[in-house]
Design a protein around this motif. Structure first.
Motif, short mmCIF file in Angstrom:
data_model
loop_
_atom_site.label_atom_id
_atom_site.label_comp_id
_atom_site.label_asym_id
_atom_site.label_seq_id
_atom_site.Cartn_x
_atom_site.Cartn_y
_atom_site.Cartn_z
N HIS A 141 63.50 30.38 86.70
CA HIS A 141 63.48 31.80 86.35
C HIS A 141 64.47 32.07 85.21
O HIS A 141 65.54 31.45 85.15
CB HIS A 141 63.92 32.68 87.53
CG HIS A 141 63.01 32.61 88.72
ND1 HIS A 141 61.86 33.34 88.82
CD2 HIS A 141 63.11 31.89 89.87
CE1 HIS A 141 61.28 33.09 90.00
NE2 HIS A 141 62.02 32.20 90.63
N VAL A 142 64.12 33.01 84.34
CA VAL A 142 65.04 33.49 83.31
C VAL A 142 65.02 35.01 83.32
O VAL A 142 63.96 35.63 83.29
CB VAL A 142 64.66 32.99 81.90
CG1 VAL A 142 65.63 33.54 80.85
CG2 VAL A 142 64.62 31.48 81.84
N LEU A 143 66.20 35.60 83.36
CA LEU A 143 66.35 37.04 83.20
C LEU A 143 67.32 37.26 82.05
O LEU A 143 68.44 36.75 82.06
CB LEU A 143 66.91 37.69 84.47
CG LEU A 143 67.17 39.19 84.38
CD1 LEU A 143 65.85 39.96 84.25
CD2 LEU A 143 67.96 39.68 85.58
N ALA A 144 66.88 38.00 81.03
CA ALA A 144 67.72 38.22 79.84
C ALA A 144 67.30 39.52 79.18
O ALA A 144 66.36 40.20 79.61
CB ALA A 144 67.58 37.05 78.87
N ASN A 145 68.00 39.87 78.13
CA ASN A 145 67.66 41.04 77.34
C ASN A 145 66.54 40.71 76.36
O ASN A 145 66.19 39.55 76.16
CB ASN A 145 68.90 41.51 76.56
CG ASN A 145 70.00 41.99 77.47
OD1 ASN A 145 69.84 42.97 78.20
ND2 ASN A 145 71.13 41.29 77.46
N ARG A 146 66.00 41.76 75.74
CA ARG A 146 65.00 41.58 74.69
C ARG A 146 65.37 42.43 73.48
O ARG A 146 65.79 43.58 73.62
CB ARG A 146 63.60 41.97 75.18
CG ARG A 146 63.06 41.07 76.27
CD ARG A 146 61.60 41.36 76.58
NE ARG A 146 61.12 40.56 77.70
CZ ARG A 146 60.67 39.30 77.58
NH1 ARG A 146 60.65 38.74 76.38
NH2 ARG A 146 60.25 38.63 78.64
N PHE A 147 65.19 41.84 72.30
CA PHE A 147 65.37 42.62 71.08
C PHE A 147 64.17 43.55 70.91
O PHE A 147 63.02 43.17 71.17
CB PHE A 147 65.41 41.70 69.85
CG PHE A 147 66.64 40.87 69.72
CD1 PHE A 147 67.88 41.46 69.46
CD2 PHE A 147 66.58 39.48 69.83
CE1 PHE A 147 69.02 40.69 69.32
CE2 PHE A 147 67.72 38.71 69.69
CZ PHE A 147 68.94 39.31 69.44
N GLU A 148 64.44 44.77 70.46
CA GLU A 148 63.33 45.64 70.03
C GLU A 148 62.98 45.21 68.61
O GLU A 148 63.85 45.12 67.75
CB GLU A 148 63.76 47.10 70.06
CG GLU A 148 62.63 48.05 69.70
CD GLU A 148 63.07 49.50 69.72
OE1 GLU A 148 62.93 50.15 70.77
OE2 GLU A 148 63.58 49.97 68.68
N ILE A 149 61.69 44.93 68.40
CA ILE A 149 61.22 44.45 67.10
C ILE A 149 60.07 45.33 66.65
O ILE A 149 59.16 45.63 67.43
CB ILE A 149 60.77 42.98 67.19
CG1 ILE A 149 61.96 42.09 67.56
CG2 ILE A 149 60.17 42.51 65.86
CD1 ILE A 149 61.60 40.65 67.86
N SER A 150 60.12 45.78 65.41
CA SER A 150 59.07 46.63 64.86
C SER A 150 58.79 46.19 63.43
O SER A 150 59.72 46.02 62.64
CB SER A 150 59.50 48.10 64.87
OG SER A 150 58.49 48.93 64.32
#
Length: 223
Positions: A124-133
């Protein structure tokens, strides 16, 4: 990564590890910041956050804001530059072979660490995500921030899912935002850690190799 690798009917234990400066020798956001020319500024904020001088969520938002406009293609370059901590891949190999569930919980980013985690056999991996646009980082985080409380919640949720008692949970980290999950584990391991984490850890490791954690997993497995 949310699906678990198939295990036998009995799970030996649960190993939960921080990523930056624990599973990896580096801080992922600093590697990204280098491409934006703001590594020094990001390092200062990271150091203060890991020492417990700054709220983690606020510090993460401040660091990610400095990355606004960065082309998402640099994330592939960062993935290629990752250096696992000596001994950690062997530790994961031994743990999974012995029936342990292995999870990474990170204040870092899925976009960078998921590939390596899959290759290492992490469940399992739990991490943040970058907002990309439009192919560029917006300077914001997408979704909830993975802070110390979120790490602890993940640990307890994984333990409940697999029916692992507290005595057979081992957590590893290096910074202040790992305090809650180390307290929640049966064995909390501080790896080359800041003082804020050492004071709550059951075990302190200062050597180069994380394989030194293996005897503590073996001990936890028979509790």
């Amino acid at each position: 990564m949310s699906a678990a690798i198939e295990h036998g009917p009995a799970v030996t234990g649960l190993l939960v590890s921080d990523v930056d400066s624990t599973f990896l020798t580096q801080e992922v956001i600093e590697l990204v910041a280098e491409h934006a020319g703001v590594r020094d500024r990001v390092e200062e904020i990271t150091t203060a956050a890991m020492s417990g001088e700054l709220d983690f969520a606020q510090s993460l938002r401040a660091r990610v804001a400095l990355l606004e406009g960065l082309d998402e293609s640099v994330l592939a370059e960062v993935r290629a530059a990752l250096v696992p901590t000596p001994g950690v891949l062997e530790l994961v190999r031994r743990a999974t072979a012995d029936g342990w569930v292995v999870a990474l919980v990170s204040g870092g980013f899925h976009e960078v660490i998921d590939e390596l985690a899959a290759e290492a056999g992490v469940d399992h991996v739990l991490a943040n995500r970058f907002e990309i646009s439009g192919g560029r980082l917006t300077g914001r985080v997408s979704g909830p921030i993975i802070d110390g409380a979120a790490k602890r919640r993940a640990l307890t949720e994984y333990a409940a899912t697999y029916g692992v008692p507290t005595a057979r949970i081992v957590a590893m980290g290096d910074g202040a935002n790992d305090r809650e999950m180390l307290r929640a584990a049966g064995t909390g391991i501080a790896y080359r850690a800041k003082p804020a984490l050492r004071e709550v850890a059951d075990v302190v490791l200062d050597g180069e190799s994380l394989l030194a954690a293996w005897p503590h997993l073996e001990a936890a497995a028979v509790r």
